[in-house]
Design a protein around this motif. Structure first.
Motif, PDB file in Angstrom:
ATOM      1  N   MET A  35      -6.161  10.322 -11.323  1.00  0.00           N
ATOM      2  CA  MET A  35      -5.728   9.653 -10.200  1.00  0.00           C
ATOM      3  C   MET A  35      -6.062   8.236 -10.316  1.00  0.00           C
ATOM      4  SD  MET A  35      -7.183  10.020  -6.213  1.00  0.00           S
ATOM      5  CE  MET A  35      -8.643   9.754  -6.621  1.00  0.00           C
ATOM      6  N   GLU A  36      -4.903   7.344 -10.059  1.00  0.00           N
ATOM      7  CA  GLU A  36      -5.043   6.052 -10.399  1.00  0.00           C
ATOM      8  C   GLU A  36      -4.470   5.335  -9.164  1.00  0.00           C
ATOM      9  OE1 GLU A  36      -3.124   2.340 -12.972  1.00  0.00           O
ATOM     10  OE2 GLU A  36      -3.065   4.371 -13.729  1.00  0.00           O
ATOM     11  N   ILE A  37      -5.328   4.159  -8.609  1.00  0.00           N
ATOM     12  CA  ILE A  37      -4.783   3.466  -7.514  1.00  0.00           C
ATOM     13  C   ILE A  37      -3.905   2.337  -7.904  1.00  0.00           C
ATOM     14  CG2 ILE A  37      -5.357   2.156  -5.447  1.00  0.00           C
ATOM     15  CD1 ILE A  37      -8.295   3.887  -5.624  1.00  0.00           C
ATOM     16  N   THR A  38      -2.718   2.525  -7.325  1.00  0.00           N
ATOM     17  CA  THR A  38      -1.610   1.490  -7.841  1.00  0.00           C
ATOM     18  C   THR A  38      -1.322   0.359  -6.722  1.00  0.00           C
ATOM     19  OG1 THR A  38       0.147   2.907  -7.046  1.00  0.00           O
ATOM     20  CG2 THR A  38      -0.444   3.276  -9.188  1.00  0.00           C
ATOM     21  N   GLN A  39      -1.380   0.739  -5.481  1.00  0.00           N
ATOM     22  CA  GLN A  39      -1.487  -0.453  -4.374  1.00  0.00           C
ATOM     23  C   GLN A  39      -2.336   0.055  -3.153  1.00  0.00           C
ATOM     24  OE1 GLN A  39       2.885  -0.340  -3.509  1.00  0.00           O
ATOM     25  NE2 GLN A  39       3.056  -2.226  -4.331  1.00  0.00           N
ATOM     26  N   PHE A  40      -2.666  -0.975  -2.536  1.00  0.00           N
ATOM     27  CA  PHE A  40      -3.451  -0.588  -1.500  1.00  0.00           C
ATOM     28  C   PHE A  40      -3.297  -1.479  -0.254  1.00  0.00           C
ATOM     29  CE2 PHE A  40      -6.044  -3.740  -3.336  1.00  0.00           C
ATOM     30  CZ  PHE A  40      -6.955  -4.504  -2.129  1.00  0.00           C
ATOM     31  N   SER A  41      -3.751  -1.286   0.895  1.00  0.00           N
ATOM     32  CA  SER A  41      -3.743  -2.278   2.107  1.00  0.00           C
ATOM     33  C   SER A  41      -5.072  -1.840   2.574  1.00  0.00           C
ATOM     34  CB  SER A  41      -2.546  -1.952   3.050  1.00  0.00           C
ATOM     35  OG  SER A  41      -2.679  -1.017   3.689  1.00  0.00           O
ATOM     36  N   LEU A  84      -4.289   3.936   0.282  1.00  0.00           N
ATOM     37  CA  LEU A  84      -4.094   3.881  -1.020  1.00  0.00           C
ATOM     38  C   LEU A  84      -2.982   4.410  -1.594  1.00  0.00           C
ATOM     39  CD1 LEU A  84      -7.792   4.612  -1.662  1.00  0.00           C
ATOM     40  CD2 LEU A  84      -6.783   2.547  -1.439  1.00  0.00           C
ATOM     41  N   ASP A  85      -2.094   4.010  -2.464  1.00  0.00           N
ATOM     42  CA  ASP A  85      -0.979   4.492  -3.242  1.00  0.00           C
ATOM     43  C   ASP A  85      -1.593   5.063  -4.438  1.00  0.00           C
ATOM     44  OD1 ASP A  85       1.023   4.132  -1.427  1.00  0.00           O
ATOM     45  OD2 ASP A  85       1.978   2.432  -2.383  1.00  0.00           O
ATOM     46  N   VAL A  86      -1.473   6.265  -4.740  1.00  0.00           N
ATOM     47  CA  VAL A  86      -1.839   6.845  -5.992  1.00  0.00           C
ATOM     48  C   VAL A  86      -1.141   7.464  -6.924  1.00  0.00           C
ATOM     49  CG1 VAL A  86      -4.442   6.940  -4.980  1.00  0.00           C
ATOM     50  CG2 VAL A  86      -2.762   9.006  -4.733  1.00  0.00           C
ATOM     51  N   ASP A  87      -1.498   7.200  -8.042  1.00  0.00           N
ATOM     52  CA  ASP A  87      -0.661   7.986  -9.242  1.00  0.00           C
ATOM     53  C   ASP A  87      -1.189   9.272  -9.680  1.00  0.00           C
ATOM     54  OD1 ASP A  87       1.780   8.001 -10.828  1.00  0.00           O
ATOM     55  OD2 ASP A  87       0.860   6.461 -12.134  1.00  0.00           O
ATOM     56  N   ILE A  88      -0.677  10.360  -9.403  1.00  0.00           N
ATOM     57  CA  ILE A  88      -1.113  11.699  -9.812  1.00  0.00           C
ATOM     58  C   ILE A  88      -0.646  12.088 -10.818  1.00  0.00           C
ATOM     59  CG2 ILE A  88      -1.763  14.004  -8.916  1.00  0.00           C
ATOM     60  CD1 ILE A  88      -3.078  11.901  -7.178  1.00  0.00           C
ATOM     61  N   ASP A  89      -1.402  12.656 -11.881  1.00  0.00           N
ATOM     62  CA  ASP A  89      -0.962  13.231 -13.085  1.00  0.00           C
ATOM     63  C   ASP A  89       0.127  14.606 -12.583  1.00  0.00           C
ATOM     64  OD1 ASP A  89      -1.165  15.511 -15.389  1.00  0.00           O
ATOM     65  OD2 ASP A  89      -1.567  13.597 -16.408  1.00  0.00           O
TER      66      ASP A  89
END
Length: 95
Positions: free
Chosen positions: A1-7, A27-32
């Motif tokens: 999991m990688e956080i790509t954007q947030f507020s 959190l916008d997250v990038d999931i495998d």
């Protein structure tokens, strides 16, 4: 999991009932793709953080599928929660 954007936003309590401060992170997250949490449209995690006596902790979190804005009934693993809390602490220190 990688956080790509947030507020981040402080949640104000006009009644002063709640002790300490509360913050909401989205959190916008990038999931495998191999992860069961993966959705093609993407995943967003709404995290409620509490600050009391200079300690920060996660009060609650909600996982949403972005295309349909549906809440997903998944629990994050302890290491994922630790990663999210560390990210939130770091961003709060910058603010």
């Amino acid at each position: 999991m990688e956080i790509t954007q947030f507020s981040m936003e402080e949640i104000l309590d006009p009644t002063n009932i709640i002790e300490g401060k509360r913050y909401e992170f989205i959190l916008d997250v990038d999931i495998d793709e191999e992860d069961e949490l993966y959705h093609e449209a993407g995943i967003e995690i709404r995290v409620l953080i509490a600050e009391k006596d200079e300690a920060l902790f996660i009060l609650n979190y909600f996982i949403m599928e972005k295309a349909e804005s549906e809440y997903l009934d998944f629990a994050l693993e302890d290491d994922e929660l630790e990663e999210i809390l560390a990210f939130c602490k770091e961003e709060m220190a910058k603010a």
